[in-house]
Design an enzyme around this catalytic site. Structure first.
Site, PDB file in Angstrom:
ATOM      1  N   ALA A  35       0.850  -1.196   0.000  1.00 54.63           N
ATOM      2  CA  ALA A  35       0.000   0.000   0.000  1.00 54.63           C
ATOM      3  C   ALA A  35       0.885   1.246   0.000  1.00 54.63           C
ATOM      4  O   ALA A  35       2.086   1.173  -0.278  1.00 54.63           O
ATOM      5  CB  ALA A  35      -0.948  -0.011   1.194  1.00 54.63           C
ATOM      6  N   ASN A  36       0.288   2.381   0.324  1.00 58.68           N
ATOM      7  CA  ASN A  36       1.025   3.636   0.437  1.00 58.68           C
ATOM      8  C   ASN A  36       0.380   4.478   1.522  1.00 58.68           C
ATOM      9  O   ASN A  36      -0.570   4.050   2.175  1.00 58.68           O
ATOM     10  CB  ASN A  36       1.052   4.363  -0.910  1.00 58.68           C
ATOM     11  CG  ASN A  36      -0.335   4.614  -1.454  1.00 58.68           C
ATOM     12  OD1 ASN A  36      -1.146   5.300  -0.841  1.00 58.68           O
ATOM     13  ND2 ASN A  36      -0.634   4.031  -2.614  1.00 58.68           N
ATOM     14  N   ARG A  37       0.883   5.694   1.709  1.00 57.56           N
ATOM     15  CA  ARG A  37       0.468   6.518   2.849  1.00 57.56           C
ATOM     16  C   ARG A  37      -0.735   7.413   2.546  1.00 57.56           C
ATOM     17  O   ARG A  37      -1.066   8.293   3.347  1.00 57.56           O
ATOM     18  CB  ARG A  37       1.637   7.383   3.312  1.00 57.56           C
ATOM     19  CG  ARG A  37       2.809   6.582   3.868  1.00 57.56           C
ATOM     20  CD  ARG A  37       3.886   7.514   4.408  1.00 57.56           C
ATOM     21  NE  ARG A  37       4.968   6.775   5.021  1.00 57.56           N
ATOM     22  CZ  ARG A  37       6.063   6.372   4.393  1.00 57.56           C
ATOM     23  NH1 ARG A  37       6.196   6.635   3.095  1.00 57.56           N
ATOM     24  NH2 ARG A  37       7.006   5.711   5.032  1.00 57.56           N
ATOM     25  N   SER A  38      -1.404   7.228   1.439  1.00 58.31           N
ATOM     26  CA  SER A  38      -2.543   8.086   1.122  1.00 58.31           C
ATOM     27  C   SER A  38      -3.657   7.937   2.158  1.00 58.31           C
ATOM     28  O   SER A  38      -4.055   6.827   2.506  1.00 58.31           O
ATOM     29  CB  SER A  38      -3.095   7.737  -0.264  1.00 58.31           C
ATOM     30  OG  SER A  38      -4.279   8.457  -0.521  1.00 58.31           O
ATOM     31  N   ALA A  70      -4.315   7.139  -4.924  1.00 60.03           N
ATOM     32  CA  ALA A  70      -2.908   6.739  -5.050  1.00 60.03           C
ATOM     33  C   ALA A  70      -2.882   5.221  -5.247  1.00 60.03           C
ATOM     34  O   ALA A  70      -2.689   4.461  -4.303  1.00 60.03           O
ATOM     35  CB  ALA A  70      -2.115   7.147  -3.818  1.00 60.03           C
TER      36      ALA A  70
END
Length: 241
Positions: free
Chosen positions: A52-55, A118
């Site tokens: 995943a990512n930090r969005s 994102a």
């Protein structure tokens, strides 16, 4: 978010909704349909781990709320977030990029598409069905590219939305990379922002963006994400007028 930030965001939405005197149904985008993607995607490695990512999804949710306040029939396709659903918006919650792509296809035809999510670029080719146990060696995963939602909507032929807006989260040479991305994907506008270490974009309450439309670059001042959403919705309404 701090309570004052939440109150300010709600007031921004109410002001936008009332700008035309009779609420969002009489807004400048009445009769238009908008799709907005928001948040991250979670790409499973096993039942408990994912890429995943930090969005946080805050920017995409703010855009959806602002478009609805301008009168658009708005469908928000959101990856996993902890945010409340925006008022007046149809929300479709998804997990992975593949799910988000399918939801976007189900939501067209539409007049407007804003791809603010994102989306993870890669996913595991073969996620495993049981939790991976440590055995002294790190696991190996073959990765495959996820579907390109922005390019797919931009190049959708007769079903292409009239206005397709992408986002570019970059680290360094932000505007130049956004200009190249707009040309490569085939979208109309790109909203670029800097997510370099030390910035407060991912997970924060403010955003500093550059609007790239192929002819000009507008450098917007730092604003709350709700204010960015309101300004972008206003620019979209201007475009259709």
């Amino acid at each position: 978010s701090e309570p004052a930030d939440i109150v300010a965001a709600v007031l921004d939405q109410l002001r936008s909704a009332c700008r035309n005197g009779n609420g969002p149904s009489r807004g400048r985008l009445a009769g238009k349909k908008a799709i907005v993607t928001s948040g991250p995607t979670h790409e499973a490695l096993d039942p408990v781990r994912y890429i995943a990512n930090r969005s946080s999804g805050r920017q995409g949710h703010a855009i959806a709320a602002a478009l609805a306040a301008e009168g658009a029939e708005t469908v928000l396709i959101s990856g996993p977030t902890v945010l409340a659903d925006p008022l007046g918006v149809t929300v479709n919650k998804v997990g992975s990029a593949v799910d988000m792509m399918a939801a976007c296809r189900d939501a067209i035809p539409a007049d407007i598409a804003v791809c603010a999510a994102a989306v993870a670029d890669w996913r595991a080719a073969d996620p495993v069905s049981e939790k991976i146990k440590k055995n002294g060696k790190p696991p190996h995963f073959d990765l495959v590219e996820n579907p390109d939602i922005l390019a797919s909507l931009s190049q959708a032929g007769d079903s292409r939305p009239a206005l397709v807006v992408g986002f570019a989260a970059e680290t360094g040479a932000v505007v130049e990379k956004a200009q190249a991305k707009r040309a490569r994907k085939g979208c109309d506008w790109i909203i670029a922002n800097d997510v370099s270490p030390g910035t407060d974009t991912f997970g924060g309450i403010t955003n500093t963006v550059h609007m790239v439309d192929g002819k000009t670059v507008e450098n917007w001042p730092t604003m709350t994400k709700e204010q960015v959403g309101t300004q972008l919705a206003g620019r979209i309404a201007d475009h259709f007028e």
